[in-house]
Write a protein that holds these residues in place. Structure first.
Motif, short mmCIF file in Angstrom:
data_model
loop_
_atom_site.label_atom_id
_atom_site.label_comp_id
_atom_site.label_asym_id
_atom_site.label_seq_id
_atom_site.Cartn_x
_atom_site.Cartn_y
_atom_site.Cartn_z
N CYS A 255 1.42 -1.12 -0.26
CA CYS A 255 -0.17 0.29 0.30
C CYS A 255 1.27 1.69 -0.23
N ILE A 256 0.92 1.81 -0.93
CA ILE A 256 1.61 3.18 -1.42
C ILE A 256 0.67 4.45 -0.75
N ASP A 257 1.75 5.30 0.68
CA ASP A 257 0.98 6.62 0.84
C ASP A 257 1.74 7.30 -0.16
N HIS A 258 1.33 8.77 1.14
CA HIS A 258 2.14 9.65 0.56
C HIS A 258 3.17 9.83 0.88
N ASP A 259 3.77 9.52 2.13
CA ASP A 259 4.97 8.96 2.61
C ASP A 259 5.96 8.12 1.63
N ASN A 260 5.91 7.34 1.31
CA ASN A 260 5.99 6.12 0.82
C ASN A 260 7.12 7.12 -0.57
N PRO A 261 8.65 6.63 0.15
CA PRO A 261 10.33 7.06 -0.76
C PRO A 261 10.19 7.15 -1.77
N TYR A 262 9.45 5.49 -1.81
CA TYR A 262 10.21 5.30 -3.18
C TYR A 262 9.12 6.22 -4.89
N TYR A 263 7.62 6.67 -4.21
CA TYR A 263 6.49 7.35 -4.70
C TYR A 263 7.11 8.77 -4.82
N GLN A 264 7.55 9.12 -4.49
CA GLN A 264 7.89 10.72 -4.06
C GLN A 264 9.08 10.41 -4.96
N MET A 265 10.04 9.93 -5.07
CA MET A 265 11.01 9.80 -6.18
C MET A 265 11.09 10.30 -7.08
N MET A 266 9.63 8.70 -7.40
CA MET A 266 9.25 8.77 -8.99
C MET A 266 8.78 10.56 -9.44
N HIS A 267 7.92 10.19 -8.40
CA HIS A 267 6.69 11.37 -8.57
C HIS A 267 7.49 13.01 -9.17
N ASN A 268 8.59 12.96 -7.92
CA ASN A 268 9.58 14.23 -8.52
C ASN A 268 10.64 14.21 -9.56
N ASN A 269 10.84 13.38 -9.44
CA ASN A 269 11.85 13.00 -11.06
C ASN A 269 11.41 12.99 -12.18
N TRP A 270 9.92 12.14 -12.33
CA TRP A 270 9.18 12.12 -13.50
C TRP A 270 8.44 13.93 -13.16
N GLY A 271 8.65 14.29 -12.99
CA GLY A 271 8.29 16.19 -13.51
C GLY A 271 9.12 16.79 -14.46
N ARG A 272 10.41 16.09 -13.24
CA ARG A 272 11.62 17.35 -13.41
C ARG A 272 12.34 16.47 -14.92
N LYS A 273 12.13 15.44 -15.03
CA LYS A 273 12.69 14.68 -16.20
C LYS A 273 11.87 15.10 -17.52
N LEU A 274 10.61 15.61 -17.51
CA LEU A 274 10.00 16.14 -18.37
C LEU A 274 10.25 16.80 -18.63
N ARG A 275 9.56 17.96 -17.70
CA ARG A 275 10.02 19.09 -17.88
C ARG A 275 11.75 19.66 -18.56
N GLU A 276 12.92 19.26 -18.75
CA GLU A 276 14.80 18.80 -18.91
C GLU A 276 14.05 18.27 -20.47
N VAL A 277 13.30 17.57 -20.61
CA VAL A 277 12.67 16.88 -22.48
C VAL A 277 12.51 17.56 -22.83
N PHE A 278 11.13 18.05 -22.44
CA PHE A 278 11.01 19.36 -22.76
C PHE A 278 11.00 20.55 -23.02
N ASP A 279 12.24 21.03 -22.67
CA ASP A 279 13.38 21.99 -22.56
C ASP A 279 14.58 21.68 -23.99
N SER A 280 14.69 20.44 -23.39
CA SER A 280 15.49 20.57 -24.99
C SER A 280 15.00 19.77 -25.99
N ILE A 281 14.00 20.24 -26.39
CA ILE A 281 13.19 20.07 -27.68
C ILE A 281 13.46 21.38 -28.72
N GLU A 282 13.64 21.30 -29.23
CA GLU A 282 14.20 22.80 -30.35
C GLU A 282 12.21 23.72 -30.54
#
Length: 275
Positions: A214-241
């Motif tokens: 059961c994954i809640d707000h305090d789950n460390p993996y979910y928090q890491m995935m959530h933060n990294n996914w948003g950040r990586k999406l922004r990085e990929v978006f910014d890398s496109i001309e």
């Protein structure tokens, strides 16, 4: 509303569901939408549900005792003695129809639809893993290599990553990550889907699992995935001309069909830039 997703890979099965139900922004509750049926060494099945909560809960209760007549004259078929996942899905369909017979007229008089959708997946000894989506009429379809996953509820936000990542060859850990990203994308865009989440990962031919969490707000993996996914999406978006106009310098100019370009020339003023 809800969001559930299940995937069938060569290596096993992955199931994920949220637990939010709501009748408005000020009336939010938590109810489990996943149930596990396990007989160690013989069968392992997971049921996901979406739709009207009272209907899905009734179906789950009746499923425990629902029986189908054996055409060969043997003992009645239940989910606990079915020899195939296909027969288990038939028992689930029968349970849905039984609830409809009991409650359908009353719901109709109350101007409510008989709204329920379920996913049933697992493995029974003697056959390979199978995954079914079961509809409110009790009929169902089965996952294939071309379509190795099913979604229930708010499916649109989490579908793109599933389509880009999941194949039958996807490893289980990667598939678990993929469905979590799919869920996170849905939660980001839809307030009717939310934590806590229930996740089950099943390895083929094991007929049991210890990967239930059961994954809640305090789950460390979910928090890491959530933060990294948003950040990586922004990085990929910014890398496109960025797009540029035809008369600007770029290695990849935007081109437009000639007819469209001529039309814009006719309606533009001398001070307008054309693309």
């Amino acid at each position: 509303m809800t969001y559930c997703v299940a995937a069938k890979l060569n290596a096993g099965l992955v199931f994920l569901s949220d637990s939010r139900t709501n009748a408005g922004l000020d009336n939010i509750s938590t109810f489990r939408k996943m149930i596990v049926y396990e007989k160690a060494g013989d069968r392992f099945m997971v049921l996901l549900s979406a739709g009207n909560l009272s209907i899905s809960q009734s179906v789950r209760e009746i499923l425990q005792i629902e029986q189908l007549k054996d055409p060969e004259g043997g003992e009645p078929i239940t989910i606990w003695n079915a020899k195939s996942m296909f027969d288990a899905a038939r028992v689930l369909g029968s349970a849905i129809r039984r609830v409809h017979e009991r409650d359908g007229d009353a719901l109709r008089k109350a101007d409510l639809d008989f709204n329920v959708a379920l996913v049933l997946g697992g493995q029974i000894r003697g056959e390979a893993m199978r995954l079914f989506q079961v509809y409110s009429a009790g009929n169902f379809i089965e996952a294939t290599d071309e379509t190795p996953y099913f979604q229930l509820g708010e499916s649109k936000y989490g579908k793109p990553v599933l389509d880009r990542v999941l194949t039958p060859e996807t490893p289980l850990a990667e598939a678990a990550k993929c469905v979590l990203v799919s869920m996170d994308s849905t939660i980001k865009s839809n307030l009717s889907v939310g934590l806590p989440l229930d996740l089950v990962v099943y390895e083929a031919d094991s007929f049991k699992t210890d990967k239930i969490v059961c994954i809640d707000h305090d789950n460390p993996y979910y928090q890491m995935m959530h933060n990294n996914w948003g950040r990586k999406l922004r990085e990929v978006f910014d890398s496109i001309e960025d797009p540029v106009w035809d008369d600007a310098h770029t290695d990849i100019p935007i081109k437009m069909p000639a007819a469209r370009h001529d039309m814009l020339k006719k309606i533009s003023t001398p001070h307008e830039k054309l693309i």
